[in-house]
Design an enzyme around this catalytic site. Structure first.
Site, short mmCIF file in Angstrom:
data_model
loop_
_atom_site.label_atom_id
_atom_site.label_comp_id
_atom_site.label_asym_id
_atom_site.label_seq_id
_atom_site.Cartn_x
_atom_site.Cartn_y
_atom_site.Cartn_z
NE ARG A 68 -4.23 -1.29 -0.13
CZ ARG A 68 -5.06 -1.29 -1.18
NH1 ARG A 68 -4.67 -0.75 -2.32
NH2 ARG A 68 -6.27 -1.82 -1.07
CD GLU A 115 -12.62 -4.42 -6.42
OE1 GLU A 115 -11.61 -5.15 -6.26
OE2 GLU A 115 -12.62 -3.42 -7.15
N GLY A 167 -12.59 14.67 7.48
CA GLY A 167 -11.90 15.96 7.52
C GLY A 167 -11.11 16.24 6.26
CD GLU A 223 -7.36 -2.36 -11.87
OE1 GLU A 223 -7.27 -2.47 -10.63
OE2 GLU A 223 -8.43 -2.17 -12.47
#
Length: 367
Positions: A231, A265, A288, A316
């Site tokens: 990630r 997915e 936020g 991908e």
């Protein structure tokens, strides 16, 4: 001299041209047919000896304006002069967007405007009101879907301020960065709790789209399937362990429901075909700064020993490893901090609160 522009696919949809004083007239182009892309459902123009592509002649539009809108077709197209036949008789010269290379007829099914519009029309119409870029069409459509779902959502306001149309005044909106994701910066005033409007402030947000997370759970075996992948967020934060254990997750594509995205997915990331999905929560993970809105599910499914493997879409650059772990191992990972992302923690603790009931409802459970 060209008497207009011939539209044969997505651009025939009148709401895309909302706010323009244009005249649509039914017309057709011989020698081609409008076919449906078997993977995406998009409109394709293919060569066909006896074909007759139904479309519309659009008068009052300059060729350069047509080229600007071409990104909505999602294909590499070029402007060309063609002879089209009018529904009321006669032929005229027109400008049309044609494929760079003629596509051969491979037995494609015909593309249907009404079917396409029912699934994708509202999202395309929303995207068409802003600057369109072919390279970003997918993310733009996914974000349009998010905006439409947000507008249709019934949001409870039992404790929080019930916002009205006069409660936020936006003076300016900028987009200093836009690629797959985008950043938007707004100058705005908002309603304060004393009833007044705040001074003008500048606020920025990271623009993405709605997404799903789904945790597959085998109630009989009392185990779940997690996925692991590299990630970028933890890496850019400086985390020495950027590989994350997660629930199956992904964005909701144009025309998809959250449930359809969850099933797609699961197939892409874990090779699982899901049926029953239990809604767990719908939420902003970090309101936020992020526009992302998540739909989280628990999937009751069969997870035999061979269910874990290496998956992901090559186009991908995905490299995703599955892990089959017991419920007790899941909770140990949550408590140790090895699971470090909010959506999976939420799903894990929801499962902990509902696990006994789920196992009792499983006919083959030994509990």
């Amino acid at each position: 001299m060209s008497e207009g522009c011939f539209l044969w696919g997505v651009l025939r949809y009148p709401p895309l041209w909302r706010g323009r004083d244009l005249d649509f007239e039914p017309a057709s182009l011989r020698g081609v047919m409008v076919a449906a892309d078997p993977e995406t459902g998009a409109a394709l123009l293919v060569s066909q000896h006896d074909g007759l592509a139904q479309g519309a002649l659009l008068r009052g539009l300059a060729a350069e304006d047509l080229q600007t809108m071409a990104a909505l077709e999602g294909n590499s197209l070029r402007c060309a002069r063609v002879t089209v036949e009018l529904a009321q008789g006669g032929q005229v010269q027109a400008t049309a967007l044609l494929p760079q290379t003629a596509l051969a007829d491979q037995g494609f099914a015909a593309w249907d405007l009404a079917q396409w519009a029912a699934r994708y029309g509202a999202q395309y119409a929303l995207v068409a009101q802003a600057e369109v870029e072919a390279a970003r069409l997918g993310p733009l459509l996914a974000r349009a879907g998010a905006r439409l779902r947000a507008a249709a959502q019934v949001a409870p306001v039992t404790r929080r301020h019930p916002a009205g149309p006069q409660d936020v005044a936006c003076q300016a909106l900028r987009q200093p960065y836009k690629r797959f994701f985008a950043v938007e910066e707004a100058d705005l005033r908002f309603r304060r709790f004393d009833g007044s409007l705040s001074p003008q402030v500048t606020r920025a947000g990271f623009i993405s789209c709605d997404a799903v997370t789904v945790l597959p759970y085998d109630a009989q075996r009392d185990r779940v399937l997690l996925v692991e992948q590299f990630r970028t967020g933890p890496f850019l934060r400086g985390d020495p362990q950027p590989w994350q254990l997660e629930a199956i997750a992904g964005r909701i594509d144009a025309g998809e429901t959250p449930e359809e995205a969850a099933r797609r997915e699961a197939l892409e990331e874990a090779g699982l075909t899901l049926t029953a999905l239990l809604p767990v929560a719908q939420y902003y993970p970090s309101p936020g700064i992020l526009t992302e809105f998540l739909y989280s599910y628990l999937a009751l499914t069969n997870l035999p020993d061979h269910a874990a493997g290496i998956f992901g879409l090559a186009e991908e650059s995905e490299d995703i490893r599955g892990h089959l772990i017991s419920f007790d191992q899941l909770m140990a990972l949550a408590q140790s901090g090895e699971i470090g992302n909010g959506p999976l923690l939420l799903l894990a603790y929801w499962l902990a609160a509902n696990r006994i009931q789920l196992r009792r409802a499983c006919p083959a459970s030994s509990v």
